[in-house]
Design an enzyme around this catalytic site. Structure first.
Site, PDB file in Angstrom:
ATOM      1  N   TYR A 255       1.066  -1.103  -0.093  1.00  0.00           N
ATOM      2  CA  TYR A 255       0.030  -0.829  -0.112  1.00  0.00           C
ATOM      3  C   TYR A 255       0.959   1.081  -0.013  1.00  0.00           C
ATOM      4  O   TYR A 255       0.009   2.306  -1.073  1.00  0.00           O
ATOM      5  CB  TYR A 255      -0.893  -0.156   1.253  1.00  0.00           C
ATOM      6  CG  TYR A 255      -2.111  -0.821   0.832  1.00  0.00           C
ATOM      7  CD1 TYR A 255      -3.181  -0.868   0.109  1.00  0.00           C
ATOM      8  CD2 TYR A 255      -2.362  -2.168   1.826  1.00  0.00           C
ATOM      9  CE1 TYR A 255      -3.862  -1.738  -0.183  1.00  0.00           C
ATOM     10  CE2 TYR A 255      -2.976  -3.620   1.566  1.00  0.00           C
ATOM     11  CZ  TYR A 255      -3.502  -3.186   0.496  1.00  0.00           C
ATOM     12  OH  TYR A 255      -4.744  -4.162  -0.313  1.00  0.00           O
TER      13      TYR A 255
ATOM     14  N   ASN B  87     -13.449   2.114  -5.594  1.00  0.00           N
ATOM     15  CA  ASN B  87     -11.493   2.648  -6.018  1.00  0.00           C
ATOM     16  C   ASN B  87     -10.851   3.269  -4.602  1.00  0.00           C
ATOM     17  O   ASN B  87     -12.112   3.891  -3.700  1.00  0.00           O
ATOM     18  CB  ASN B  87     -11.252   4.013  -7.548  1.00  0.00           C
ATOM     19  CG  ASN B  87     -11.913   3.028  -8.272  1.00  0.00           C
ATOM     20  OD1 ASN B  87     -12.611   1.666  -8.169  1.00  0.00           O
ATOM     21  ND2 ASN B  87     -12.107   4.045  -9.136  1.00  0.00           N
TER      22      ASN B  87
ATOM     23  N   HIS C  57     -14.432   0.354  -0.909  1.00  0.00           N
ATOM     24  CA  HIS C  57     -13.373  -0.334  -0.151  1.00  0.00           C
ATOM     25  C   HIS C  57     -12.542   0.236   0.119  1.00  0.00           C
ATOM     26  O   HIS C  57     -11.331  -0.367   0.739  1.00  0.00           O
ATOM     27  CB  HIS C  57     -13.217  -0.923  -1.457  1.00  0.00           C
ATOM     28  CG  HIS C  57     -14.340  -1.846  -2.122  1.00  0.00           C
ATOM     29  ND1 HIS C  57     -14.091  -2.478  -3.259  1.00  0.00           N
ATOM     30  CD2 HIS C  57     -15.095  -2.829  -1.346  1.00  0.00           C
ATOM     31  CE1 HIS C  57     -14.821  -3.234  -3.563  1.00  0.00           C
ATOM     32  NE2 HIS C  57     -15.884  -3.089  -2.447  1.00  0.00           N
TER      33      HIS C  57
ATOM     34  N   CYS D 251      -6.570   2.626  13.095  1.00  0.00           N
ATOM     35  CA  CYS D 251      -6.162   2.327  14.484  1.00  0.00           C
ATOM     36  C   CYS D 251      -6.640   0.805  14.430  1.00  0.00           C
ATOM     37  O   CYS D 251      -7.541   0.494  14.435  1.00  0.00           O
ATOM     38  CB  CYS D 251      -6.479   2.787  15.637  1.00  0.00           C
ATOM     39  SG  CYS D 251      -5.940   1.360  17.174  1.00  0.00           S
TER      40      CYS D 251
ATOM     41  N   SER E  77     -15.820  -4.632 -13.454  1.00  0.00           N
ATOM     42  CA  SER E  77     -15.397  -5.604 -14.695  1.00  0.00           C
ATOM     43  C   SER E  77     -16.910  -6.530 -13.659  1.00  0.00           C
ATOM     44  O   SER E  77     -17.224  -7.739 -13.993  1.00  0.00           O
ATOM     45  CB  SER E  77     -14.270  -6.484 -14.439  1.00  0.00           C
ATOM     46  OG  SER E  77     -14.121  -6.896 -13.087  1.00  0.00           O
TER      47      SER E  77
ATOM     48  N   ASN F 155     -18.147   0.846 -19.830  1.00  0.00           N
ATOM     49  CA  ASN F 155     -17.255   0.050 -19.737  1.00  0.00           C
ATOM     50  C   ASN F 155     -16.879  -0.082 -20.969  1.00  0.00           C
ATOM     51  O   ASN F 155     -16.770   0.104 -22.086  1.00  0.00           O
ATOM     52  CB  ASN F 155     -17.474  -1.426 -19.127  1.00  0.00           C
ATOM     53  CG  ASN F 155     -16.394  -1.447 -18.293  1.00  0.00           C
ATOM     54  OD1 ASN F 155     -16.081  -0.991 -17.680  1.00  0.00           O
ATOM     55  ND2 ASN F 155     -16.181  -3.061 -17.946  1.00  0.00           N
TER      56      ASN F 155
ATOM     57  N   GLU G 158     -15.702  -3.156 -22.066  1.00  0.00           N
ATOM     58  CA  GLU G 158     -16.222  -4.347 -22.312  1.00  0.00           C
ATOM     59  C   GLU G 158     -17.116  -4.628 -21.745  1.00  0.00           C
ATOM     60  O   GLU G 158     -17.401  -4.493 -21.010  1.00  0.00           O
ATOM     61  CB  GLU G 158     -14.909  -5.313 -22.974  1.00  0.00           C
ATOM     62  CG  GLU G 158     -14.657  -6.019 -21.651  1.00  0.00           C
ATOM     63  CD  GLU G 158     -12.896  -6.406 -21.263  1.00  0.00           C
ATOM     64  OE1 GLU G 158     -12.616  -6.008 -22.304  1.00  0.00           O
ATOM     65  OE2 GLU G 158     -12.537  -6.090 -19.990  1.00  0.00           O
TER      66      GLU G 158
ATOM     67  N   ALA H  90     -13.451   5.249 -20.720  1.00  0.00           N
ATOM     68  CA  ALA H  90     -14.560   6.160 -19.703  1.00  0.00           C
ATOM     69  C   ALA H  90     -13.899   7.160 -20.158  1.00  0.00           C
ATOM     70  O   ALA H  90     -15.622   8.405 -20.246  1.00  0.00           O
ATOM     71  CB  ALA H  90     -13.499   5.876 -18.288  1.00  0.00           C
TER      72      ALA H  90
HETATM   73  N1  APR Z   1     -12.924   3.230 -19.615  1.00  0.00           N
HETATM   74  C1  APR Z   1     -13.452   2.254 -18.966  1.00  0.00           C
HETATM   75  N2  APR Z   1     -13.573   0.823 -18.565  1.00  0.00           N
HETATM   76  C2  APR Z   1     -12.170   0.688 -18.567  1.00  0.00           C
HETATM   77  C3  APR Z   1     -10.840   1.173 -18.386  1.00  0.00           C
HETATM   78  C4  APR Z   1     -11.318   1.818 -19.506  1.00  0.00           C
HETATM   79  N3  APR Z   1     -10.610   3.139 -19.682  1.00  0.00           N
HETATM   80  N4  APR Z   1      -9.751   0.429 -18.694  1.00  0.00           N
HETATM   81  C5  APR Z   1     -10.558  -0.849 -18.219  1.00  0.00           C
HETATM   82  N5  APR Z   1     -11.653  -0.307 -17.963  1.00  0.00           N
HETATM   83  C6  APR Z   1     -12.857  -1.958 -17.553  1.00  0.00           C
HETATM   84  C7  APR Z   1     -12.150  -2.996 -17.889  1.00  0.00           C
HETATM   85  O1  APR Z   1     -13.055  -4.017 -19.346  1.00  0.00           O
HETATM   86  C8  APR Z   1     -12.913  -4.115 -16.458  1.00  0.00           C
HETATM   87  O2  APR Z   1     -14.284  -4.176 -17.062  1.00  0.00           O
HETATM   88  O3  APR Z   1     -12.769  -1.896 -16.420  1.00  0.00           O
HETATM   89  C9  APR Z   1     -12.699  -2.724 -15.417  1.00  0.00           C
HETATM   90  C10 APR Z   1     -12.134  -2.868 -14.216  1.00  0.00           C
HETATM   91  O4  APR Z   1     -11.933  -4.504 -13.857  1.00  0.00           O
HETATM   92  P1  APR Z   1     -11.296  -4.892 -12.377  1.00  0.00           P
HETATM   93  O5  APR Z   1      -9.762  -4.897 -12.674  1.00  0.00           O
HETATM   94  O6  APR Z   1     -11.593  -5.810 -11.713  1.00  0.00           O
HETATM   95  O7  APR Z   1     -11.940  -3.761 -11.058  1.00  0.00           O
HETATM   96  P2  APR Z   1     -13.132  -2.941 -10.614  1.00  0.00           P
HETATM   97  O8  APR Z   1     -13.806  -4.107 -11.045  1.00  0.00           O
HETATM   98  O9  APR Z   1     -12.680  -1.556 -10.139  1.00  0.00           O
HETATM   99  O10 APR Z   1     -12.994  -4.679  -9.030  1.00  0.00           O
HETATM  100  C11 APR Z   1     -13.484  -4.240  -8.037  1.00  0.00           C
HETATM  101  O11 APR Z   1     -11.368  -5.883  -6.574  1.00  0.00           O
HETATM  102  O12 APR Z   1     -10.280  -6.756  -5.560  1.00  0.00           O
HETATM  103  C12 APR Z   1     -11.270  -5.467  -5.681  1.00  0.00           C
HETATM  104  O13 APR Z   1     -10.875  -3.719  -3.698  1.00  0.00           O
HETATM  105  C13 APR Z   1     -10.700  -4.358  -5.890  1.00  0.00           C
HETATM  106  O14 APR Z   1     -12.005  -2.620  -5.660  1.00  0.00           O
HETATM  107  C14 APR Z   1     -11.627  -3.813  -6.330  1.00  0.00           C
HETATM  108  C15 APR Z   1     -12.551  -4.964  -6.579  1.00  0.00           C
END
Ligand code: APR
Length: 255
Positions: free
Chosen positions: A58, A107, A129, A137, A198, A222, A224, A240
């Protein structure tokens, strides 16, 4: 008397909204979870086993977040603009309603804050999160700002002990934050937007279903399709920084 109804909006953001700001997502081929084992750096058991490694993980992310190359992008700014517009509309109404806008982010970065979200109301940006720039603490649960590197030897300012400070981050197996407030907002919203996530991690991945069953229009924005993408009422795919400002502009015209 102004009888116009201001739409209630819940926005959920994930790592994808910050990708173009230079912060790695989790599940991409070069994502954080390709480089690190979740159980080592994002679980209470991992922290109990090796707190030094977890602090270091971190610390590096915090240092990166605070470096000058990391800045909010157009998607963060568009959401701040939407929040401002809704707040202004609310102020024009004779019977002041509760905030109609809730921004739930998975995030732990502070890019929503830096782009101006939550500046007006101060309580509708919810880091479900946790936050990288805070530390907690583990004895008293008090939360402190944190801009420096920490270690198991860091002295906690409330109990004056070492070993009690931990990142203010929700790890796998822990309860996400603000759940009551979030479900309340989901159950009364007119529009639910999921941006850059995702759909792998619950409960956030199931929020669209709560909103939908309460009658809200659900939109996925998103890069995808996410796991549940086809179940949203509307899907918009692209980066985005392009699709979020476009979508927000359309919404603003309708307000
Ligand atoms: N614009 C839009 N979407 C995007 C971009 C972009 N430029 N780049 C990536 N993505 C999309 C990907 O296609 C994917 O579907 O963002 C998503 C990111 O997915 P993850 O990496 O799984 O992140 P997230 O969904 O935030 O994860 C959820 O998982 O481990 C934990 O605590 C962590 O908060 C996090 C949680």
């Amino acid at each position: 008397m102004n009888k116009r109804k201001i739409p209630s909006i819940v926005v959920l953001t994930g790592a994808g909204i910050s990708a173009e700001s230079g912060i790695k997502t989790f599940r991409a081929s070069d994502g954080l979870w390709e480089e690190h084992r979740i159980e080592d750096v994002a679980s209470p058991e991992g922290f109990a086993r090796d707190p030094e490694t977890v602090h270091r993980f971190y610390n590096l992310r915090r240092e990166h977040l605070l470096s000058s190359e990391i800045q909010p992008n157009a998607a963060h700014y568009a959401l701040a603009e939407l929040e401002n517009a809704l707040t202004k509309l609310e102020q024009d109404l004779p019977d002041k309603t509760l905030s109609n806008y809730t921004l739930v982010t998975q995030n732990i970065d502070d890019l929503h804050e830096r782009s101006g979200s939550d500046l007006v109301s101060g309580n509708n940006l919810l880091h479900i999160h946790g936050e990288l720039l805070k530390i907690r603490c583990s004895q008293s649960a008090q939360i402190f700002p944190c801009y420096e590197a920490t270690s198991p030897l860091s002295v906690c300012s409330c109990c004056q002990q070492t070993g009690n400070l931990r990142p203010h981050v929700v790890w796998f197996g822990e309860m996400p934050l603000y759940m009551d407030k979030i479900y309340q907002a989901l159950e009364t919203c007119d529009l639910f937007m999921a941006i850059g996530t995702s759909g792998n991690v619950y409960p956030a991945a199931g929020f669209f279903e709560v909103a939908k069953s309460s009658g809200a229009h659900t939109v996925e924005l998103n890069l995808e399709p996410s796991i549940n993408g086809s179940k949203f009422d509307e899907q918009i795919y692209g980066t985005a920084s392009e699709i979020v400002p476009d979508y927000v502009n359309t919404l603003l015209k309708e307000l």
